[in-house]
Design a protein around this motif. Structure first.
Motif, PDB file in Angstrom:
ATOM      1  N   CYS A  38    -110.370  28.443  60.426  1.00 54.82           N
ATOM      2  CA  CYS A  38    -110.156  28.676  61.853  1.00 54.82           C
ATOM      3  C   CYS A  38    -109.801  27.347  62.520  1.00 54.82           C
ATOM      4  CB  CYS A  38    -111.428  29.272  62.467  1.00 54.82           C
ATOM      5  SG  CYS A  38    -111.273  29.702  64.197  1.00 54.82           S
ATOM      6  N   PRO A  39    -108.715  27.309  63.298  1.00 54.63           N
ATOM      7  CA  PRO A  39    -108.270  26.036  63.892  1.00 54.63           C
ATOM      8  C   PRO A  39    -109.261  25.483  64.919  1.00 54.63           C
ATOM      9  CG  PRO A  39    -106.960  27.857  64.709  1.00 54.63           C
ATOM     10  CD  PRO A  39    -107.848  28.423  63.652  1.00 54.63           C
ATOM     11  N   LYS A  40    -109.281  24.172  65.002  1.00 52.25           N
ATOM     12  CA  LYS A  40    -110.216  23.481  65.895  1.00 52.25           C
ATOM     13  C   LYS A  40    -110.076  23.898  67.363  1.00 52.25           C
ATOM     14  CE  LYS A  40    -112.206  18.974  66.911  1.00 52.25           C
ATOM     15  NZ  LYS A  40    -113.318  19.604  67.579  1.00 52.25           N
ATOM     16  N   PRO A  41    -108.859  24.070  67.904  1.00 50.03           N
ATOM     17  CA  PRO A  41    -108.775  24.500  69.310  1.00 50.03           C
ATOM     18  C   PRO A  41    -109.468  25.842  69.572  1.00 50.03           C
ATOM     19  CG  PRO A  41    -106.660  23.654  68.593  1.00 50.03           C
ATOM     20  CD  PRO A  41    -107.527  23.751  67.357  1.00 50.03           C
ATOM     21  N   VAL A  42    -109.414  26.757  68.617  1.00 47.29           N
ATOM     22  CA  VAL A  42    -110.108  28.038  68.772  1.00 47.29           C
ATOM     23  C   VAL A  42    -111.615  27.799  68.708  1.00 47.29           C
ATOM     24  CG1 VAL A  42    -110.465  30.346  67.784  1.00 47.29           C
ATOM     25  CG2 VAL A  42    -108.165  29.339  67.805  1.00 47.29           C
ATOM     26  N   GLN A  43    -112.052  27.024  67.727  1.00 48.77           N
ATOM     27  CA  GLN A  43    -113.480  26.702  67.589  1.00 48.77           C
ATOM     28  C   GLN A  43    -114.016  26.036  68.849  1.00 48.77           C
ATOM     29  OE1 GLN A  43    -114.337  24.343  64.102  1.00 48.77           O
ATOM     30  NE2 GLN A  43    -113.037  25.616  62.815  1.00 48.77           N
ATOM     31  N   ASP A  44    -113.250  25.087  69.394  1.00 50.19           N
ATOM     32  CA  ASP A  44    -113.698  24.355  70.579  1.00 50.19           C
ATOM     33  C   ASP A  44    -113.924  25.287  71.771  1.00 50.19           C
ATOM     34  OD1 ASP A  44    -113.602  22.007  69.134  1.00 50.19           O
ATOM     35  OD2 ASP A  44    -111.711  21.321  70.030  1.00 50.19           O
ATOM     36  N   ARG A  45    -113.054  26.250  71.949  1.00 50.20           N
ATOM     37  CA  ARG A  45    -113.196  27.177  73.068  1.00 50.20           C
ATOM     38  C   ARG A  45    -114.386  28.122  72.874  1.00 50.20           C
ATOM     39  NH1 ARG A  45    -108.061  25.424  72.722  1.00 50.20           N
ATOM     40  NH2 ARG A  45    -106.874  25.179  74.648  1.00 50.20           N
ATOM     41  N   ILE A  46    -114.601  28.524  71.639  1.00 46.54           N
ATOM     42  CA  ILE A  46    -115.775  29.356  71.358  1.00 46.54           C
ATOM     43  C   ILE A  46    -117.048  28.554  71.582  1.00 46.54           C
ATOM     44  CG2 ILE A  46    -117.010  30.619  69.557  1.00 46.54           C
ATOM     45  CD1 ILE A  46    -114.199  31.321  68.396  1.00 46.54           C
ATOM     46  N   ASP A  47    -117.048  27.293  71.160  1.00 44.30           N
ATOM     47  CA  ASP A  47    -118.203  26.418  71.410  1.00 44.30           C
ATOM     48  C   ASP A  47    -118.458  26.260  72.906  1.00 44.30           C
ATOM     49  OD1 ASP A  47    -118.547  26.098  68.689  1.00 44.30           O
ATOM     50  OD2 ASP A  47    -117.636  24.095  68.619  1.00 44.30           O
ATOM     51  N   ALA A  48    -117.379  26.142  73.688  1.00 45.48           N
ATOM     52  CA  ALA A  48    -117.534  26.020  75.143  1.00 45.48           C
ATOM     53  C   ALA A  48    -118.185  27.284  75.714  1.00 45.48           C
ATOM     54  CB  ALA A  48    -116.175  25.766  75.802  1.00 45.48           C
ATOM     55  N   ALA A  49    -117.809  28.445  75.188  1.00 39.78           N
ATOM     56  CA  ALA A  49    -118.420  29.701  75.635  1.00 39.78           C
ATOM     57  C   ALA A  49    -119.896  29.739  75.271  1.00 39.78           C
ATOM     58  CB  ALA A  49    -117.689  30.898  75.026  1.00 39.78           C
ATOM     59  N   SER A  50    -120.240  29.243  74.074  1.00 36.23           N
ATOM     60  CA  SER A  50    -121.636  29.300  73.630  1.00 36.23           C
ATOM     61  C   SER A  50    -122.549  28.436  74.503  1.00 36.23           C
ATOM     62  CB  SER A  50    -121.756  28.896  72.159  1.00 36.23           C
ATOM     63  OG  SER A  50    -121.529  27.519  71.986  1.00 36.23           O
ATOM     64  N   LYS A  51    -122.000  27.411  75.113  1.00 32.91           N
ATOM     65  CA  LYS A  51    -122.808  26.517  75.950  1.00 32.91           C
ATOM     66  C   LYS A  51    -123.182  27.151  77.285  1.00 32.91           C
ATOM     67  CE  LYS A  51    -120.942  22.375  73.854  1.00 32.91           C
ATOM     68  NZ  LYS A  51    -120.005  21.263  73.993  1.00 32.91           N
ATOM     69  N   ILE A  52    -122.392  28.131  77.744  1.00 30.24           N
ATOM     70  CA  ILE A  52    -122.621  28.671  79.087  1.00 30.24           C
ATOM     71  C   ILE A  52    -122.921  30.164  79.120  1.00 30.24           C
ATOM     72  CG2 ILE A  52    -121.260  26.887  80.235  1.00 30.24           C
ATOM     73  CD1 ILE A  52    -118.958  28.942  80.371  1.00 30.24           C
ATOM     74  N   ILE A  53    -122.864  30.829  77.996  1.00 27.26           N
ATOM     75  CA  ILE A  53    -122.972  32.292  77.991  1.00 27.26           C
ATOM     76  C   ILE A  53    -124.260  32.796  78.634  1.00 27.26           C
ATOM     77  CG2 ILE A  53    -123.933  32.469  75.649  1.00 27.26           C
ATOM     78  CD1 ILE A  53    -122.120  35.022  75.366  1.00 27.26           C
ATOM     79  N   TRP A  54    -125.357  32.113  78.452  1.00 30.83           N
ATOM     80  CA  TRP A  54    -126.641  32.578  78.983  1.00 30.83           C
ATOM     81  C   TRP A  54    -126.728  32.391  80.487  1.00 30.83           C
ATOM     82  CZ3 TRP A  54    -129.030  35.324  75.471  1.00 30.83           C
ATOM     83  CH2 TRP A  54    -128.755  35.058  74.128  1.00 30.83           C
ATOM     84  N   MET A  72    -103.327  32.545  69.478  1.00 36.93           N
ATOM     85  CA  MET A  72    -101.894  32.862  69.549  1.00 36.93           C
ATOM     86  C   MET A  72    -101.057  31.614  69.321  1.00 36.93           C
ATOM     87  SD  MET A  72    -101.539  36.145  70.003  1.00 36.93           S
ATOM     88  CE  MET A  72    -102.831  36.144  68.769  1.00 36.93           C
ATOM     89  N   ASP A  73    -101.494  30.476  69.892  1.00 38.19           N
ATOM     90  CA  ASP A  73    -100.793  29.202  69.654  1.00 38.19           C
ATOM     91  C   ASP A  73    -100.771  28.892  68.167  1.00 38.19           C
ATOM     92  OD1 ASP A  73    -100.516  28.896  72.409  1.00 38.19           O
ATOM     93  OD2 ASP A  73    -102.162  27.452  72.578  1.00 38.19           O
ATOM     94  N   ASP A  74    -101.910  29.009  67.522  1.00 41.75           N
ATOM     95  CA  ASP A  74    -102.010  28.696  66.100  1.00 41.75           C
ATOM     96  C   ASP A  74    -101.125  29.605  65.255  1.00 41.75           C
ATOM     97  OD1 ASP A  74    -103.400  27.251  63.831  1.00 41.75           O
ATOM     98  OD2 ASP A  74    -103.858  29.354  63.351  1.00 41.75           O
ATOM     99  N   GLN A  75    -100.960  30.826  65.677  1.00 40.87           N
ATOM    100  CA  GLN A  75    -100.146  31.783  64.930  1.00 40.87           C
ATOM    101  C   GLN A  75     -98.662  31.669  65.267  1.00 40.87           C
ATOM    102  OE1 GLN A  75    -101.162  33.918  62.392  1.00 40.87           O
ATOM    103  NE2 GLN A  75    -102.964  32.620  62.557  1.00 40.87           N
ATOM    104  N   GLY A  76     -98.319  30.702  66.126  1.00 38.43           N
ATOM    105  CA  GLY A  76     -96.914  30.445  66.443  1.00 38.43           C
ATOM    106  C   GLY A  76     -96.309  31.413  67.442  1.00 38.43           C
ATOM    107  N   ILE A  77     -97.133  32.082  68.220  1.00 36.10           N
ATOM    108  CA  ILE A  77     -96.638  33.022  69.227  1.00 36.10           C
ATOM    109  C   ILE A  77     -96.371  32.226  70.504  1.00 36.10           C
ATOM    110  CG2 ILE A  77     -97.082  35.159  70.488  1.00 36.10           C
ATOM    111  CD1 ILE A  77     -96.905  35.435  67.364  1.00 36.10           C
ATOM    112  N   PRO A  78     -95.109  32.159  70.940  1.00 39.32           N
ATOM    113  CA  PRO A  78     -94.736  31.264  72.050  1.00 39.32           C
ATOM    114  C   PRO A  78     -95.411  31.604  73.373  1.00 39.32           C
ATOM    115  CG  PRO A  78     -92.784  32.275  71.035  1.00 39.32           C
ATOM    116  CD  PRO A  78     -93.980  32.902  70.411  1.00 39.32           C
ATOM    117  N   ARG A  79     -95.681  30.536  74.130  1.00 40.56           N
ATOM    118  CA  ARG A  79     -96.242  30.686  75.481  1.00 40.56           C
ATOM    119  C   ARG A  79     -95.144  30.956  76.505  1.00 40.56           C
ATOM    120  NH1 ARG A  79    -101.388  28.729  77.088  1.00 40.56           N
ATOM    121  NH2 ARG A  79    -102.646  28.111  75.315  1.00 40.56           N
TER     122      ARG A  79
END
Length: 181
Positions: A38-54, A72-79
């Motif tokens: 799993c790419p780091k940018p995806v992991q980082d965003r999930i980690d950010a969610a885990s810090k504030i979810i409660w 989507m970025d990691d899979q090459g789907i254009p913005r």
């Protein structure tokens, strides 16, 4: 914190007990079992969610939506896409997920699941109605989606099984001395 009556065996209220509800965990509890691929940018965003979810489930839902964008970025789907008039415009996450499904049909199930994560994230971005169980549903869906997209254990197991079947169960090391006895 809420106080609730504590009844004895005869139904008499003897005391009150309290329910404590966490607002933060330090360090933050991981929300998903992020796989090595799993790419780091995806992991980082999930980690950010885990810090504030409660403390703020709606904000955490928005971070999960952001993780979907990173996926989507990691899979090459254009913005960006070319609009009807030839102008370049931003592609919505909904469009990107649909393009992902079209561009990579083997991930069609994952794309369908990501739409649910997107919707939860949208609600989290625009109002404050989400509660923890709502966001945890999104976490569960995203976790399964990450497994579908990034976990290659299934393919590895299929290759091993095919090789064993082709050899009819005979070990690869047949004929070599067994030094483990």
């Amino acid at each position: 914190m809420n106080q609730h009556p504590d009844f004895d065996e005869r139904g008499n209220c003897e005391d009150f007990y309290e329910h404590l509800y966490p607002k933060f965990f330090i360090p933050a509890l991981p929300l998903v079992e992020v796989h090595n691929a799993c790419p780091k940018p995806v992991q980082d965003r999930i980690d950010a969610a885990s810090k504030i979810i409660w403390a703020d489930p709606s904000s955490a839902a928005n971070r999960l939506r952001s993780a979907t964008e990173a996926l989507m970025d990691d899979q090459g789907i254009p913005r960006k896409v070319v609009g009807r008039r030839g102008n370049i415009r931003d592609s919505s996450l909904d469009e990107r997920i649909k393009n992902f499904k079209t561009a990579k049909p083997k991930y069609g199930e994952a794309a369908d699941l990501l739409l649910a994560v997107k919707w939860i994230g949208n609600v989290g971005s625009h109002d404050d109605r989400l509660r923890l169980p709502d966001v945890l549903d999104g976490v569960e869906i995203l976790d399964f989606t990450l497994e579908l997209v990034y976990d290659d254990r299934r393919d590895e197991i299929k290759r091993k099984a095919a090789a064993i079947t082709a050899r009819k169960g005979i070990p690869q090391s047949a004929g070599k001395p067994n030094l483990t006895r």
